[in-house]
Design a protein around this motif. Structure first.
Motif, PDB file in Angstrom:
ATOM      1  N   PRO A 483      40.413  35.160  57.850  1.00 49.97           N
ATOM      2  CA  PRO A 483      40.355  34.519  56.532  1.00 49.97           C
ATOM      3  C   PRO A 483      39.894  35.467  55.429  1.00 49.97           C
ATOM      4  O   PRO A 483      38.980  36.267  55.619  1.00 49.97           O
ATOM      5  CB  PRO A 483      39.342  33.390  56.741  1.00 49.97           C
ATOM      6  CG  PRO A 483      39.435  33.072  58.194  1.00 49.97           C
ATOM      7  CD  PRO A 483      39.676  34.385  58.867  1.00 49.97           C
ATOM      8  N   VAL A 484      40.566  35.364  54.302  1.00 57.16           N
ATOM      9  CA  VAL A 484      40.252  36.184  53.137  1.00 57.16           C
ATOM     10  C   VAL A 484      39.910  35.259  51.977  1.00 57.16           C
ATOM     11  O   VAL A 484      40.643  34.310  51.689  1.00 57.16           O
ATOM     12  CB  VAL A 484      41.444  37.098  52.762  1.00 57.16           C
ATOM     13  CG1 VAL A 484      41.146  37.882  51.489  1.00 57.16           C
ATOM     14  CG2 VAL A 484      41.755  38.051  53.910  1.00 57.16           C
ATOM     15  N   PHE A 485      38.790  35.553  51.328  1.00 56.64           N
ATOM     16  CA  PHE A 485      38.307  34.704  50.244  1.00 56.64           C
ATOM     17  C   PHE A 485      38.211  35.494  48.941  1.00 56.64           C
ATOM     18  O   PHE A 485      38.027  36.715  48.948  1.00 56.64           O
ATOM     19  CB  PHE A 485      36.927  34.131  50.589  1.00 56.64           C
ATOM     20  CG  PHE A 485      36.901  33.342  51.870  1.00 56.64           C
ATOM     21  CD1 PHE A 485      37.421  32.057  51.916  1.00 56.64           C
ATOM     22  CD2 PHE A 485      36.376  33.889  53.037  1.00 56.64           C
ATOM     23  CE1 PHE A 485      37.409  31.327  53.100  1.00 56.64           C
ATOM     24  CE2 PHE A 485      36.354  33.170  54.218  1.00 56.64           C
ATOM     25  CZ  PHE A 485      36.871  31.881  54.253  1.00 56.64           C
ATOM     26  N   ALA A 486      38.317  34.771  47.841  1.00 51.47           N
ATOM     27  CA  ALA A 486      38.148  35.388  46.526  1.00 51.47           C
ATOM     28  C   ALA A 486      36.942  34.767  45.836  1.00 51.47           C
ATOM     29  O   ALA A 486      36.748  33.547  45.877  1.00 51.47           O
ATOM     30  CB  ALA A 486      39.397  35.196  45.676  1.00 51.47           C
ATOM     31  N   PHE A 487      36.127  35.617  45.223  1.00 53.32           N
ATOM     32  CA  PHE A 487      34.971  35.190  44.435  1.00 53.32           C
ATOM     33  C   PHE A 487      35.237  35.565  42.979  1.00 53.32           C
ATOM     34  O   PHE A 487      35.568  36.721  42.682  1.00 53.32           O
ATOM     35  CB  PHE A 487      33.697  35.890  44.925  1.00 53.32           C
ATOM     36  CG  PHE A 487      33.330  35.585  46.353  1.00 53.32           C
ATOM     37  CD1 PHE A 487      32.463  34.555  46.658  1.00 53.32           C
ATOM     38  CD2 PHE A 487      33.860  36.335  47.392  1.00 53.32           C
ATOM     39  CE1 PHE A 487      32.119  34.283  47.981  1.00 53.32           C
ATOM     40  CE2 PHE A 487      33.522  36.077  48.707  1.00 53.32           C
ATOM     41  CZ  PHE A 487      32.655  35.041  49.006  1.00 53.32           C
ATOM     42  N   ARG A 488      35.083  34.614  42.072  1.00 54.30           N
ATOM     43  CA  ARG A 488      35.392  34.858  40.669  1.00 54.30           C
ATOM     44  C   ARG A 488      34.125  35.058  39.846  1.00 54.30           C
ATOM     45  O   ARG A 488      33.102  34.412  40.058  1.00 54.30           O
ATOM     46  CB  ARG A 488      36.159  33.662  40.077  1.00 54.30           C
ATOM     47  CG  ARG A 488      37.557  33.451  40.645  1.00 54.30           C
ATOM     48  CD  ARG A 488      38.545  34.478  40.132  1.00 54.30           C
ATOM     49  NE  ARG A 488      38.491  34.600  38.686  1.00 54.30           N
ATOM     50  CZ  ARG A 488      39.119  33.771  37.842  1.00 54.30           C
ATOM     51  NH1 ARG A 488      39.839  32.774  38.324  1.00 54.30           N
ATOM     52  NH2 ARG A 488      39.031  33.949  36.542  1.00 54.30           N
ATOM     53  N   LYS A 489      34.228  35.968  38.902  1.00 54.41           N
ATOM     54  CA  LYS A 489      33.231  36.179  37.862  1.00 54.41           C
ATOM     55  C   LYS A 489      31.818  36.390  38.408  1.00 54.41           C
ATOM     56  O   LYS A 489      30.869  35.686  38.038  1.00 54.41           O
ATOM     57  CB  LYS A 489      33.267  35.023  36.861  1.00 54.41           C
ATOM     58  CG  LYS A 489      34.599  34.943  36.115  1.00 54.41           C
ATOM     59  CD  LYS A 489      34.614  33.871  35.046  1.00 54.41           C
ATOM     60  CE  LYS A 489      35.942  33.884  34.297  1.00 54.41           C
ATOM     61  NZ  LYS A 489      36.019  32.851  33.246  1.00 54.41           N
ATOM     62  N   LEU A 490      31.698  37.373  39.288  1.00 53.71           N
ATOM     63  CA  LEU A 490      30.395  37.782  39.799  1.00 53.71           C
ATOM     64  C   LEU A 490      29.856  38.919  38.934  1.00 53.71           C
ATOM     65  O   LEU A 490      30.601  39.826  38.556  1.00 53.71           O
ATOM     66  CB  LEU A 490      30.501  38.261  41.243  1.00 53.71           C
ATOM     67  CG  LEU A 490      31.088  37.297  42.283  1.00 53.71           C
ATOM     68  CD1 LEU A 490      31.112  37.967  43.651  1.00 53.71           C
ATOM     69  CD2 LEU A 490      30.307  35.995  42.339  1.00 53.71           C
ATOM     70  N   ARG A 491      28.582  38.877  38.656  1.00 56.27           N
ATOM     71  CA  ARG A 491      27.962  39.981  37.914  1.00 56.27           C
ATOM     72  C   ARG A 491      27.335  40.949  38.909  1.00 56.27           C
ATOM     73  O   ARG A 491      26.561  40.553  39.782  1.00 56.27           O
ATOM     74  CB  ARG A 491      26.895  39.451  36.949  1.00 56.27           C
ATOM     75  CG  ARG A 491      26.144  40.576  36.209  1.00 56.27           C
ATOM     76  CD  ARG A 491      25.265  40.008  35.100  1.00 56.27           C
ATOM     77  NE  ARG A 491      24.319  39.017  35.585  1.00 56.27           N
ATOM     78  CZ  ARG A 491      23.133  39.315  36.131  1.00 56.27           C
ATOM     79  NH1 ARG A 491      22.760  40.581  36.269  1.00 56.27           N
ATOM     80  NH2 ARG A 491      22.329  38.342  36.531  1.00 56.27           N
ATOM     81  N   ILE A 492      27.699  42.233  38.779  1.00 53.13           N
ATOM     82  CA  ILE A 492      27.102  43.239  39.660  1.00 53.13           C
ATOM     83  C   ILE A 492      25.645  43.434  39.275  1.00 53.13           C
ATOM     84  O   ILE A 492      25.327  43.729  38.128  1.00 53.13           O
ATOM     85  CB  ILE A 492      27.863  44.577  39.558  1.00 53.13           C
ATOM     86  CG1 ILE A 492      29.316  44.406  40.007  1.00 53.13           C
ATOM     87  CG2 ILE A 492      27.190  45.647  40.417  1.00 53.13           C
ATOM     88  CD1 ILE A 492      30.158  45.658  39.884  1.00 53.13           C
ATOM     89  N   ASP A 493      24.772  43.262  40.273  1.00 53.44           N
ATOM     90  CA  ASP A 493      23.339  43.368  40.007  1.00 53.44           C
ATOM     91  C   ASP A 493      22.700  44.528  40.767  1.00 53.44           C
ATOM     92  O   ASP A 493      21.516  44.797  40.608  1.00 53.44           O
ATOM     93  CB  ASP A 493      22.645  42.047  40.392  1.00 53.44           C
ATOM     94  CG  ASP A 493      21.278  41.899  39.739  1.00 53.44           C
ATOM     95  OD1 ASP A 493      21.185  42.085  38.505  1.00 53.44           O
ATOM     96  OD2 ASP A 493      20.302  41.615  40.469  1.00 53.44           O
TER      97      ASP A 493
END
Length: 691
Positions: A483-493
């Motif tokens: 399974p492959v998932f997409a995560f939207r609009k994450l801020r790199i911290d």
């Protein structure tokens, strides 16, 4: 990092909710079933519970003839030779059939050609050796379907041949006693996508008069190894072979597999299809890549624990040698592309080098396909002869493309996604030109490398129980991918180098949720983002143990800025490359960079003191101002033409990074009348005027 195409599966969430309720499974698992086309309760039960059975082997064309001839050889004590191939599929198929014949008390030997001195498949010199050994019957596994002349020659010296293969037949079948191949047009066998070892297993089932429910317990470990390694679709009977076989790998009585598990670090770990793909198969393949396949065959046959340990260590050593050879070839490709960046404009990348190791060019080829998103063929030159490996993207059949160029080839064969060729060195240029013509004629818009995404996921959904529930979908592999998932609009911290700066650990934040992920193979200097950037991420997730605690492991496949205009980049790149190839490209008026766009782009480069990454990443930063990706590339060509910049496209391999370097220029330059912009302006006007 060149932008890849992300393709998200769309499905009705209410449909998966109903399926989850009826089957009493987590919604996330139901979502993935629906996303993969498993929509009804009956389909889901068949997939999850494995209620399907092995099909009747006698339905395969010529299986009755194969059984009759082999039984005759066994009854009359004729010597039989199992003639195999040197990859993992061929090796396991050879061992499976050889072991069966030996268990039956047959007079049997095996023969696998040397990759370097003989090449793939049957050859006349090998047939002569086999004849001298007193063989009356050859049974091929994982080869033979294209050996028309060789099988005629075997008949002329008094040897019968039974072919078992899974490669696509050519126009005519060989004149063998029997030709068992699921891809025959007249074949009624239910499983069309079997690996070579799968066809060999069906032959054993036919010889024993059963469908396979009992024999899979005896040969499942071998059948699973070859099936998973050969990247055939893990659906239907292949899924049954892989799932049953992976289970039997955990309890295998084969000393060789036990030893291989130990040296691969898998002895005390959960065995999965991924373990086979990345742990066991490469080491079996390394046997013939670096030497001959004999070590791998002996490893899987022996029942001597000490000998098995020695052979497993030998394969481990060969695998390390293979990795070093890969690096050497990649370094040469880096240098070649840096000196000839126009190579990357081709529809199909065809690269050649003297003495490239035949055993590893296929692996390098696969990496180039992933990097550049194009079909790729690497050719190793050895004097007047040359051999190559080809890999492709979904939607472009590389074997069909190669077949169209057969006048330049002495030998070829393969699948839609992978193939092998042999040709005279003098014909490489002609072959390269012909395959480009084929691609232009049949694929005006070239398929590109695509990452298929099963579902959007929020950071708060990343928890042990729902992710662990996905294990019921295993084994994962071709057409049933992990399974492959997409995560939207994450801020790199946070960006943290790990593994001696060869990998990254990234910290992301979204709202009140925090997500940690690992980006294997991404060096800090090649990562184009920094703390504070808002990005989209594609990743896989699994559950593992760390310090005695179960945790979700998030492994990144791709990252890009959330503002990326994917379609504009992909379509714009195709228009630009077509224009640069001087084809009758359908460019747009917006592909001609305007004065104000040129000014904005150069100002950005000057403020940034150049740019450390490739044109795709640059476009993501200035897309709003430039509009057209094609216009950006033409502008960069113009800047380089008049001496404002030096643009290194980068091969993306090793430490060879892309980048734009500003150059000192005295006086004014006339960018708008550069050859690059003038030619694009003229072509856009021709298109607008219908010419």
């Amino acid at each position: 990092m060149p932008i890849k195409k992300w393709k998200l599966v769309r499905f009705d969430k209410s449909e998966s909710a109903v399926l989850a309720d009826r089957l009493k499974i987590p919604v996330l698992t139901a979502d993935l079933l629906i996303a993969r086309g498993i929509r009804t309760e009956e389909q889901a039960k068949a997939f999850l519970i494995d209620s399907s059975n092995f099909s009747d082997p006698m339905k395969y064309a010529d299986m009755d003839k194969a059984v009759d001839r082999i039984r005759k050889a066994m009854y009359e004590e004729e010597r039989i030779c199992v003639y195999g191939d040197y990859d993992c599929d061929g090796v396991t198929a050879t061992v499976l059939l050889y072991s069966y014949f030996e268990d039956c008390g047959a007079d049997v030997l095996y023969y696998i050609p040397d990759r370097y001195s003989e090449g793939y498949g049957l050859n006349k010199k090998a047939i002569d050796r086999i004849k001298k050994a007193g063989v009356a019957l050859i049974v091929t596994v994982d080869n033979g379907i294209s050996a028309i002349e060789e099988i005629d020659y075997a008949a002329s010296v008094g040897i019968d041949v039974v072919v078992t293969d899974h490669h696509k037949p050519q126009a005519f079948l060989p004149e063998a006693v029997a030709v068992v191949d699921p891809h025959r047009e007249d074949c009624n066998g239910e499983s069309k996508e079997l690996a070579g070892v799968g066809v060999a297993f069906k032959l054993v089932c036919a010889l024993e008069g059963e469908n396979g429910e009992t024999l899979i317990e005896q040969y499942g470990d071998l059948a699973a190894l070859g099936t998973i390694a050969d990247v055939v679709p893990l659906l239907g009977e292949n899924r049954l072979i892989a799932k049953t076989g992976v289970e039997s790998l955990k309890y295998t009585e084969r000393e060789g597999i036990r030893a291989l598990l130990r040296v691969s670090g898998l002895e005390d770990k959960e065995i999965t299809a991924e373990s086979v793909s990345f742990g066991l198969a490469p080491r079996i393949n390394s046997s013939a890549r670096i030497g001959t396949a004999e070590a791998a065959v002996n490893l899987l046959i022996t029942d001597d624990e000490e000998y098995a340990a020695e052979l497993a260590e030998e394969l481990l050593k060969r695998n390390r040698e293979r990795q070093e050879l890969e690096k050497g070839i990649m370094a040469q490709i880096d240098e070649y592309i840096a000196a000839r960046p126009e190579t990357l404009l081709d529809r199909v990348l065809v690269l050649s080098g003297v003495g490239w190791h035949h055993g590893v060019i296929g692996i390098v080829c696969s990496r180039l396909v992933e990097r550049f998103g194009k079909p790729c063929i690497l050719i190793s030159i050895d004097g007047e002869e040359a051999r190559g490996s080809a890999r492709s993207v979904e939607g472009f059949s590389i074997v069909d493309a190669i077949s169209d160029c057969k006048e330049y080839l002495t030998r070829y064969g393969g699948h839609a996604s992978a193939a092998g060729i042999s040709l005279n060195t003098a014909d490489i240029l002609g072959f390269k030109e012909k395959i480009q013509q084929y691609a232009e004629k049949h694929y005006p818009i070239m398929p590109v490398y695509t990452i298929n995404i099963d579902r959007m996921l929020e950071p708060e959904e990343v928890a042990v129980e729902p992710i662990r529930s996905l294990s019921v979908l295993e084994p994962f592999g071709c057409r049933n991918e992990s399974p492959v998932f997409a995560f939207r609009k994450l801020r790199i911290d946070g960006v943290y180098p790990i593994g001696e700066n060869r990998h990254l650990r990234l910290k992301f934040v979204k709202g009140r949720s925090t997500l940690y992920a690992v980006y294997f193979g991404m060096r800090p200097e090649n990562f184009p983002y920094e703390k504070g950037d808002i990005v989209d991420v594609v990743a896989s997730c699994d559950v593992n143990f760390y310090n005695g605690e179960e945790r979700v492991n998030v492994k990144i496949k791709d990252v890009r800025l959330s503002s990326v205009k994917q379609d504009e980049i992909i379509e714009g790149k195709q228009r630009y490359e077509s224009f640069r190839r001087a084809e009758n490209s359908q460019v747009k008026s917006s592909d001609v960079p305007r004065r104000e766009q040129l000014a904005v782009l150069y100002r950005y480069l000057r403020e940034e003191k150049g740019f450390r990454f490739d044109a795709d990443e640059l476009y993501c930063r200035v897309a709003e101002e430039m509009g057209s990706y094609c216009a950006l590339r033409v502008a960069l060509d113009a800047f380089e033409e008049v001496g404002l910049i030096e643009y290194q496209s980068g091969s993306g391999m090793m430490n060879d990074a892309a980048g734009i370097t500003l150059k000192n220029v005295n006086g004014k330059v006339d960018i708008e009348h550069s050859a690059a912009i003038s030619m694009m302006r003229m072509r856009a006007e021709q298109v607008q005027n219908g010419r």
